[in-house]
Design an enzyme around this catalytic site. Structure first.
Site, PDB file in Angstrom:
ATOM      1  N   LYS A 202       0.790  -1.114   0.082  1.00  0.00           N
ATOM      2  CA  LYS A 202       0.167   0.001  -0.015  1.00  0.00           C
ATOM      3  C   LYS A 202       1.051   1.365   0.031  1.00  0.00           C
ATOM      4  O   LYS A 202       2.181   1.349  -0.121  1.00  0.00           O
ATOM      5  CB  LYS A 202      -0.933   0.036   1.261  1.00  0.00           C
ATOM      6  CG  LYS A 202      -1.679  -1.337   1.326  1.00  0.00           C
ATOM      7  CD  LYS A 202      -2.840  -1.578   0.132  1.00  0.00           C
ATOM      8  CE  LYS A 202      -3.584  -2.959   0.143  1.00  0.00           C
ATOM      9  NZ  LYS A 202      -4.387  -3.438   1.111  1.00  0.00           N
TER      10      LYS A 202
HETATM   11  C1  LIG Z   1      -5.170  -4.359   1.769  1.00  0.00           C
HETATM   12  C2  LIG Z   1      -6.640  -4.270   1.826  1.00  0.00           C
HETATM   13  C3  LIG Z   1      -7.629  -4.669   2.829  1.00  0.00           C
HETATM   14  C4  LIG Z   1      -7.046  -5.311   4.163  1.00  0.00           C
HETATM   15  O1  LIG Z   1      -5.825  -4.681   4.757  1.00  0.00           O
HETATM   16  P1  LIG Z   1      -4.891  -5.755   5.536  1.00  0.00           P
HETATM   17  O2  LIG Z   1      -3.870  -4.643   6.114  1.00  0.00           O
HETATM   18  O3  LIG Z   1      -4.060  -6.427   4.526  1.00  0.00           O
HETATM   19  O4  LIG Z   1      -5.436  -6.428   6.473  1.00  0.00           O
HETATM   20  C5  LIG Z   1      -8.794  -4.484   2.668  1.00  0.00           C
HETATM   21  N1  LIG Z   1      -9.446  -4.206   1.679  1.00  0.00           N
HETATM   22  C6  LIG Z   1      -8.777  -3.809   0.620  1.00  0.00           C
HETATM   23  C7  LIG Z   1      -9.577  -3.205  -0.522  1.00  0.00           C
HETATM   24  C8  LIG Z   1      -7.301  -3.926   0.547  1.00  0.00           C
HETATM   25  O5  LIG Z   1      -6.705  -3.609  -0.609  1.00  0.00           O
END
Ligand SMILES: *Cc1c(COP(=O)(O)O)cnc(C)c1O
Length: 404
Positions: A202
């Site tokens: 991210k």
């Molecule tokens: C990455 C992601 C999540 C979950 O996040 P984590 O930090 O990996 O638990 C939820 N929704 C979307 C759309 C994501 O891309």
């Protein structure tokens, strides 16, 4: 593209030379020496968790997005779960979301014993279609959970208007969209709650981590409670009953983010704008190249928004190709372009099929898009040369497999 197949370079999957010597992943974190120093400083301090750094990180994110409160969590998934709790979702309730997302978006509804309901997406922008959402609102609906797919903000104006008409809570899954904007306002300042993830792919990372931002003091209180066992450390109660007293007011979890992780996040926030600018640069390069490639379409924009460019997806125009997505994917991987697919529509996973009886065909737009989707590498430490190899690889594979 009227090029005779004799003139085309041989695909790597057929024994030719790949467009690059090493695999380029679709995403990668950017951690520098100042990040490392920030974490080491916390390791030498008195607080490894729930110390001063977590509050500083929360404040930095809240300030950046223009929200009053921010509550950090151990993951984006935990942050989504807490949001579902704070929205009051329970066994009688439904929440409407998109099928084109990571399963965590819908799972947080199940964690609370409520029912996720899917609404189909808009064909070009790939975010949930407000008119489809509107058709699925029932007396049981309590929340909407739009996803800013790929960094492209959902059509939040329309969704917020729907929510106001029906008294619903909007939980924006902005795990792709830290730094995205709608009419000049950052995502995080518009919905009841907005959720971010700090997974390494991210925009900023804490290893694992997430955050919810909100304008609402009551929601912020519930989020904090849920993060730490449902325990309230109310100072009024302590003064009245003793300094050791804490009271468990709800069933919560240990979803806390550590100070170590918060130090990394706080340091990463300083580089967020540069990271976003670089993502936009690469995306513009891709846009220009793919506008001239008849075998692919790219994601459209919701008017008056600025994407955070988390994922760069291309949509194959299968009618122009002799093969399907599977073959294009394999051929690009052989060229050392680390393509991916985001996402298998949630309702098609075995768990959802078994539990809710989905058979496929329920969400034709999302399912059709899924057959055409590929995510290309996009991350800030990519070089221009890396981006050029991606373009070269996509062109090479599409031209090789073109019907023309
Ligand atoms: C990455 C992601 C999540 C979950 O996040 P984590 O930090 O990996 O638990 C939820 N929704 C979307 C759309 C994501 O891309």
């Amino acid at each position: 593209m009227c090029v005779g197949s004799d003139d085309l370079p041989r695909l790597a999957i057929e024994g030719g030379q790949p467009v690059r010597p090493t695999l380029l992943p679709y995403g990668h974190q950017l951690v520098d020496e100042s990040d490392i120093r920030a974490v080491v400083d916390v390791l030498r301090s008195d607080w490894l968790t729930t110390g001063p750094t977590i509050a500083a990180f929360e404040e930095a994110v809240a300030d950046y997005v223009g929200a009053r409160y921010a509550v950090a969590f151990s993951s984006g998934t935990a942050a989504l779960h807490a949001s579902a709790f704070a929205a009051g979702l329970g066994p009688e309730d439904e929440a409407i979301t998109t099928p084109l997302t990571f399963c965590a978006t819908a799972n947080c509804v199940l964690y609370q014993g409520a029912t996720p309901v899917f609404a189909d997406i808009t064909e070009d922008t790939l975010v949930v279609d407000p008119s489809e959402v509107s058709e699925r609102i029932t007396p049981q609906t309590r929340a909407l959970i739009p996803v800013d797919y790929g960094g492209q903000p959902a059509d939040l104006k329309a969704l917020i208007a729907l929510a106001e008409d029906h008294g619903l809570t909007v939980i924006e899954d902005a795990c792709h969209a830290l730094g995205a904007e709608i009419e000049g306002r950052r995502v995080g300042s518009l919905c009841h709650m907005t959720v971010f993830s700090f997974h390494p792919v991210k925009h900023i990372t804490t290893g694992e981590g997430g955050m919810v931002v909100t304008e609402d003091a009551e929601l912020a209180h519930k989020l904090r409670l849920f993060r730490s066992h449902g325990v309230d450390r109310n100072t009024e109660v302590r003064e009245r009953m003793g300094a050791w007293v804490y009271q468990m007011q709800a069933l919560g979890y240990n979803y806390r983010l550590t100070d170590l992780a918060s130090a990394l996040g706080l340091s990463q926030m300083k580089k967020l704008d540069d990271n976003l600018a670089r993502r936009h640069e690469i995306a513009r390069r891709y846009d220009a190249a793919f506008a001239e490639l008849p075998e692919v379409d790219v994601q459209g924009e919701v008017p008056s928004t600025r994407s955070a460019r988390h994922l760069y997806v291309i949509l194959l125009r299968l009618e122009r190709l002799r093969v399907g997505r599977r073959e294009v994917f394999d051929a690009l991987r052989a060229e050392n372009i680390g393509v991916n697919v985001h996402y298998i529509p949630v309702h098609l996973h075995p768990y959802y099929r078994t539990r809710f009886g989905y058979q496929g065909g329920e969400y034709p737009v999302a399912e059709g898009i899924y057959e055409r989707l590929l995510t290309l590498p996009l991350f800030p430490s990519m070089t221009d040369e890396d981006a050029e190899t991606v373009i070269q690889g996509v062109r090479k594979v599409c031209e090789s497999y073109s019907r023309e």
